[in-house]
Design a protein around this motif. Structure first.
Motif, PDB file in Angstrom:
ATOM      1  N   ALA A 102      63.912  14.957  47.784  1.00  0.00           N
ATOM      2  CA  ALA A 102      62.718  14.875  48.448  1.00  0.00           C
ATOM      3  C   ALA A 102      62.840  14.052  49.786  1.00  0.00           C
ATOM      4  O   ALA A 102      62.269  14.420  50.650  1.00  0.00           O
ATOM      5  CB  ALA A 102      61.692  14.031  47.303  1.00  0.00           C
ATOM      6  N   VAL A 103      63.859  13.169  49.619  1.00  0.00           N
ATOM      7  CA  VAL A 103      64.110  12.293  50.824  1.00  0.00           C
ATOM      8  C   VAL A 103      64.897  13.163  51.909  1.00  0.00           C
ATOM      9  O   VAL A 103      64.745  13.182  53.012  1.00  0.00           O
ATOM     10  CB  VAL A 103      65.095  10.971  50.578  1.00  0.00           C
ATOM     11  N   ALA A 104      65.757  13.945  51.431  1.00  0.00           N
ATOM     12  CA  ALA A 104      66.391  14.998  52.434  1.00  0.00           C
ATOM     13  C   ALA A 104      65.483  16.051  52.952  1.00  0.00           C
ATOM     14  O   ALA A 104      65.598  16.127  53.994  1.00  0.00           O
ATOM     15  CB  ALA A 104      67.457  16.019  51.654  1.00  0.00           C
ATOM     16  N   GLU A 105      64.364  16.046  52.311  1.00  0.00           N
ATOM     17  CA  GLU A 105      63.524  17.124  53.285  1.00  0.00           C
ATOM     18  C   GLU A 105      62.749  16.322  54.474  1.00  0.00           C
ATOM     19  O   GLU A 105      62.452  16.889  55.425  1.00  0.00           O
ATOM     20  CB  GLU A 105      62.120  17.381  52.140  1.00  0.00           C
ATOM     21  N   GLU A 106      62.533  15.102  54.019  1.00  0.00           N
ATOM     22  CA  GLU A 106      62.040  14.344  55.105  1.00  0.00           C
ATOM     23  C   GLU A 106      62.980  14.068  56.446  1.00  0.00           C
ATOM     24  O   GLU A 106      62.687  13.984  57.362  1.00  0.00           O
ATOM     25  CB  GLU A 106      61.508  12.913  54.540  1.00  0.00           C
ATOM     26  N   GLY A 107      64.305  13.640  56.048  1.00  0.00           N
ATOM     27  CA  GLY A 107      65.181  13.495  57.024  1.00  0.00           C
ATOM     28  C   GLY A 107      65.333  14.794  57.713  1.00  0.00           C
ATOM     29  O   GLY A 107      65.424  14.584  58.919  1.00  0.00           O
ATOM     30  N   ALA A 108      65.304  15.991  57.087  1.00  0.00           N
ATOM     31  CA  ALA A 108      65.423  17.215  58.077  1.00  0.00           C
ATOM     32  C   ALA A 108      64.286  17.340  58.842  1.00  0.00           C
ATOM     33  O   ALA A 108      64.363  17.620  60.086  1.00  0.00           O
ATOM     34  CB  ALA A 108      65.534  18.176  57.193  1.00  0.00           C
ATOM     35  N   LEU A 109      63.373  17.282  58.308  1.00  0.00           N
ATOM     36  CA  LEU A 109      61.890  17.311  59.273  1.00  0.00           C
ATOM     37  C   LEU A 109      61.967  16.170  60.350  1.00  0.00           C
ATOM     38  O   LEU A 109      61.620  16.442  61.518  1.00  0.00           O
ATOM     39  CB  LEU A 109      60.671  16.842  58.470  1.00  0.00           C
ATOM     40  N   LYS A 110      62.267  14.956  59.974  1.00  0.00           N
ATOM     41  CA  LYS A 110      62.422  13.886  61.172  1.00  0.00           C
ATOM     42  C   LYS A 110      63.357  14.345  62.353  1.00  0.00           C
ATOM     43  O   LYS A 110      62.931  14.418  63.702  1.00  0.00           O
ATOM     44  CB  LYS A 110      62.835  12.582  60.720  1.00  0.00           C
ATOM     45  N   LEU A 111      64.509  14.815  61.869  1.00  0.00           N
ATOM     46  CA  LEU A 111      65.508  15.167  62.954  1.00  0.00           C
ATOM     47  C   LEU A 111      65.008  16.395  63.814  1.00  0.00           C
ATOM     48  O   LEU A 111      65.049  16.534  65.115  1.00  0.00           O
ATOM     49  CB  LEU A 111      66.889  15.306  62.333  1.00  0.00           C
ATOM     50  N   LYS A 112      64.587  17.523  63.212  1.00  0.00           N
ATOM     51  CA  LYS A 112      64.165  18.528  63.743  1.00  0.00           C
ATOM     52  C   LYS A 112      62.926  18.095  64.823  1.00  0.00           C
ATOM     53  O   LYS A 112      63.029  18.719  66.019  1.00  0.00           O
ATOM     54  CB  LYS A 112      63.969  20.132  63.240  1.00  0.00           C
ATOM     55  N   GLU A 113      62.028  17.646  64.312  1.00  0.00           N
ATOM     56  CA  GLU A 113      60.905  17.448  65.176  1.00  0.00           C
ATOM     57  C   GLU A 113      60.973  16.689  66.401  1.00  0.00           C
ATOM     58  O   GLU A 113      60.454  16.823  67.321  1.00  0.00           O
ATOM     59  CB  GLU A 113      59.668  16.980  64.439  1.00  0.00           C
ATOM     60  N   ILE A 114      61.765  15.635  66.206  1.00  0.00           N
ATOM     61  CA  ILE A 114      61.922  14.790  67.630  1.00  0.00           C
ATOM     62  C   ILE A 114      63.414  15.032  68.370  1.00  0.00           C
ATOM     63  O   ILE A 114      63.505  14.612  69.529  1.00  0.00           O
ATOM     64  CB  ILE A 114      61.993  13.319  67.251  1.00  0.00           C
ATOM     65  N   SER A 115      64.346  15.687  67.761  1.00  0.00           N
ATOM     66  CA  SER A 115      65.637  15.655  68.555  1.00  0.00           C
ATOM     67  C   SER A 115      65.753  17.127  68.711  1.00  0.00           C
ATOM     68  O   SER A 115      66.781  17.597  69.432  1.00  0.00           O
ATOM     69  CB  SER A 115      66.729  15.411  67.600  1.00  0.00           C
ATOM     70  N   TYR A 116      64.955  17.972  68.390  1.00  0.00           N
ATOM     71  CA  TYR A 116      65.175  19.343  68.420  1.00  0.00           C
ATOM     72  C   TYR A 116      66.532  20.096  68.122  1.00  0.00           C
ATOM     73  O   TYR A 116      66.838  21.067  68.406  1.00  0.00           O
ATOM     74  CB  TYR A 116      64.990  19.882  70.006  1.00  0.00           C
ATOM     75  N   ILE A 117      67.171  19.257  67.278  1.00  0.00           N
ATOM     76  CA  ILE A 117      68.260  19.739  66.377  1.00  0.00           C
ATOM     77  C   ILE A 117      67.887  20.581  65.161  1.00  0.00           C
ATOM     78  O   ILE A 117      67.066  20.071  64.435  1.00  0.00           O
ATOM     79  CB  ILE A 117      69.413  18.727  66.085  1.00  0.00           C
ATOM     80  N   HIS A 118      68.307  21.773  65.104  1.00  0.00           N
ATOM     81  CA  HIS A 118      68.037  22.697  63.798  1.00  0.00           C
ATOM     82  C   HIS A 118      68.385  21.680  62.373  1.00  0.00           C
ATOM     83  O   HIS A 118      69.746  21.465  62.385  1.00  0.00           O
ATOM     84  CB  HIS A 118      68.548  23.975  63.822  1.00  0.00           C
ATOM     85  N   ALA A 119      67.596  21.547  61.538  1.00  0.00           N
ATOM     86  CA  ALA A 119      67.982  20.669  60.205  1.00  0.00           C
ATOM     87  C   ALA A 119      67.462  21.372  59.313  1.00  0.00           C
ATOM     88  O   ALA A 119      66.187  21.876  59.268  1.00  0.00           O
ATOM     89  CB  ALA A 119      67.552  19.244  60.522  1.00  0.00           C
ATOM     90  N   GLU A 120      68.186  21.454  58.070  1.00  0.00           N
ATOM     91  CA  GLU A 120      67.479  22.116  56.783  1.00  0.00           C
ATOM     92  C   GLU A 120      67.962  21.227  55.696  1.00  0.00           C
ATOM     93  O   GLU A 120      68.889  20.411  55.682  1.00  0.00           O
ATOM     94  CB  GLU A 120      68.318  23.403  56.584  1.00  0.00           C
ATOM     95  N   SER A 121      67.204  21.230  54.783  1.00  0.00           N
ATOM     96  CA  SER A 121      67.284  20.319  53.558  1.00  0.00           C
ATOM     97  C   SER A 121      67.462  21.495  52.283  1.00  0.00           C
ATOM     98  O   SER A 121      66.765  22.139  52.320  1.00  0.00           O
ATOM     99  CB  SER A 121      66.261  19.267  53.245  1.00  0.00           C
ATOM    100  N   TYR A 122      68.514  20.906  51.368  1.00  0.00           N
ATOM    101  CA  TYR A 122      68.579  21.681  50.097  1.00  0.00           C
ATOM    102  C   TYR A 122      69.007  20.764  49.206  1.00  0.00           C
ATOM    103  O   TYR A 122      69.458  19.588  49.448  1.00  0.00           O
ATOM    104  CB  TYR A 122      69.851  22.596  50.464  1.00  0.00           C
TER     105      TYR A 122
END
Ligand code: F6R
Length: 603
Positions: free
Chosen positions: A474-494
């Protein structure tokens, strides 16, 4: 998304309007404008881009008056441009309107008006509104402007928050709304209007919340409210207890950083047991529940996924998590034995509110978890509980997320105590952890250099993966969302175990994989999953509170031990800061990431 400010009083309206618009910049926008009544005329100034362009416009000196309306636009119909920015005027320039929302039947209305000789200067849906008001005003024999506004809004399909000024009703601002928020700030000899409280919090803390399809006629000394039949109604004042300074950056470089560092206090405030006093769901009702459905969007949905783990563990009630924009358009299986929980920081997210209305219509009890008292969602829900995060200004949600988890955990504890389905020791242990959580967050915040170094090391990468099992996923999902939305680096959670079913094909030399490992029952399995990516060349970063061999990993972030169900409140902090520093290293605007809006009031 679009922001609205309005002022009527004795002061220069433009100063207050511009200051209010600046305070709403966090909502995300691409153009701005305002209109004031100058004697018997409407003066209007608009621009593409930032509010500062308005301030620097040479014409600003001639826009003088004590009554005005203002807007920041987030383009939906028509490109961002001066021509499309608000306010929009009727053909004779006697009526000015700013609008948040979308008019879905604007093409039909535009054709109706075109056939009657009206011309259009913009590509927006909004421009039909002043012209439609003009049409009705003339039809009424140039009398009763408020009635003309009502007649025009009766024709609108879609969502709207409207501020209207006109030379036909000098001294008054008329406002109305449907599915988009609008509040009135009460002053002495002056009154304010805004889409979000922080816009005028420095002038007043007394607010009125306009209801669906209600109208208000606001002058400097008076506010009159009407229902949709234009019958006079009374509204209750609400005191907003947010400190004015809460909406400032303080000594921090960005709102996001300030909000990350506010988390120790905000989480502890939210855990304050008083918080749930207003909620009385009896034991018999809880015992009868067949499921809990949690519905939300984005980060709030991610907090819901954490809460699912907590509710299922402590209450033994099946708990589903749904994305609001999906939930609202299917036929979900819910009934009067379902408790539907809606999480929304702003309390204004259009999809979440629509989902709540749907759940209610199917007989479910609805509970809103929000940060904003008086927000639209609280007016729709059967029950509301509040996170005590204070105003969240940065577009990327941080303190609201951890406060939502805190509040939902408190709720789960409350239910669990009534249900008595798990050993009471489990609850006692959990409760015992709550007073120390703030100091544990503080400990994690101190390690910022490490997060900064990791950020520097990943900013050149195209993709970053976040993995975890159970509550760590669940936290991985939030980590990926934070990274992509502000740094524009593609991030995925699995979920870690799912990697080998496809995504592992993307792991090659140097690809960062951030593993969250806090569940002691799953440590070995999670470490093995990290080994699998390391042997394929991944750059490995681990966030953990377990004793694991650090030599295996490129970076290890040790966080304090805590009950597994509370671990997301801690493990997310390094992820927030890695995202923050990654965005800073790329010289991006962390508080206002591109294309995003703080409060998504359209679907
Ligand atoms: C991400 C973020 C969004 C919001 C989402 C829901 O950092 O802030 O994903 O969480 O738009 O907003 P609320 O909680 O206001 O309903």
């Amino acid at each position: 998304m679009c922001g609205i400010v309005g002022y009527v009083g004795n002061k220069s309206a433009k100063e207050i309007l511009l200051e209010g618009l600046l305070k709403l910049e966090y909502r995300g926008y691409d153009s701005a404008g305002f209109a004031v009544i100058n004697g018997k005329n409407i003066e209007c100034l608009k621009c593409k881009g930032r509010v500062k362009n308005l301030k620097e416009d040479k014409k600003i000196g001639s826009v003088i008056g004590n009554l005005g309306i203002a807007h920041t636009r987030w383009a939906t119909h028509g490109e961002p441009s001066t021509r499309n920015s608000h306010p929009h005027l009727d053909n004779e320039g006697k009526i000015a309107v700013v609008h948040n929302g979308i008019i879905e039947n604007y093409v039909e209305l535009k054709n109706f008006l075109l056939e009657r000789g009206y011309a259009f200067l913009s590509d927006t849906d909004t421009e039909v509104i002043p012209n439609l008001i003009d049409y009705y005003y003339k039809l009424n024999g140039n009398e009763n402007f408020l009635k003309a506004v009502k007649q025009a809004t009766d024709e609108l399909v879609g969502s709207y928050a409207l501020e209207i000024i006109s030379t036909h009703n000098l001294g008054e601002i008329i406002i109305t709304r449907k599915d988009s928020p609008l509040v009135i700030g009460k002053g002495v000899g002056e009154n304010y209007i805004c889409s979000d409280v922080p816009a005028v919090l420095s002038y007043t803390n007394v607010f009125y919340y306009l209801g669906e399809r209600e109208f208000a006629v606001i002058t400097k000394n008076d506010i009159k409210f009407y229902n949709n039949n234009l019958e006079s109604i009374k509204k209750e004042e609400k005191i907003v207890d947010w400190e004015n300074s809460a909406a400032d950056k303080g000594n921090f470089e960005d709102y996001m950083l300030k909000e990350i560092f506010e988390q120790p206090r905000k989480v502890e405030d939210t855990f304050n047991i008083e918080n749930l006093k207003s909620l009385d769901l009896p034991k018999e009702y809880l015992n009868d529940l067949n499921k809990i459905v949690i519905v939300a969007c984005g980060t709030a949905k991610n907090a819901g996924t954490v809460a699912k783990n907590v509710f299922e563990n402590l209450c033994r009630i099946e708990t589903l998590v749904e994305v609001a924009s999906e939930f609202r358009y299917r036929n979900p299986i819910i009934d009067n034995k379902t408790l539907a929980i809606f999480i929304s920081q702003s309390g204004e997210t259009a999809d979440t509110i629509a989902a709540l209305k749907l759940a209610k219509s199917k007989g479910a009890k609805t509970l809103a978890v929000t940060n904003v008292k008086g927000s639209s969602i609280t007016r729709e829900a059967d029950y509301s509980v509040y996170t005590l995060a204070g105003p969240e200004i940065a577009v990327a949600s941080t303190k609201a997320y951890t406060s939502q988890i805190a509040l939902l955990t408190l709720l789960a504890i409350d239910f669990a105590e009534k249900l008595n389905r798990v050993d009471s020791k489990i609850i006692e242990e959990l409760r015992a952890e709550l007073p120390n959580i703030g100091s544990k967050i503080n400990f994690i915040l101190e390690n910022k250099e490490l997060y900064h170094n990791i950020a520097k090391d990943i900013i050149e990468n195209r993709d970053v993966f976040f993995i975890g099992r159970g509550i760590d996923y669940a936290v991985a999902e939030e980590g990926a969302l934070k990274l992509k939305e502000i740094s524009y680096i593609h991030a995925e959670s699995y979920s870690s175990g799912e990697l080998k079913h496809g995504p592992i094909a993307l792991i090659e030399k140097g690809v960062p994989v951030i593993g969250i490992i806090t569940d002691e029952d799953l440590v070995e399995k999670s470490v093995s999953n990290m080994q699998e990516v390391i042997s394929r060349g991944a750059k490995s970063i681990v966030v953990t509170n377990q004793e694991i061999e650090s030599d295996n990993f490129d970076y290890i972030i040790n966080i304090p031990k805590i009950n597994k169900l509370l671990s997301p409140i801690l493990s997310v902090i390094p992820l927030q800061l890695i995202s923050y520093y990654a965005a800073k290293e790329k010289s991006l605007d962390v508080d206002k990431p591109r294309n995003l809006a703080k409060s998504v009031t359209v679907e």
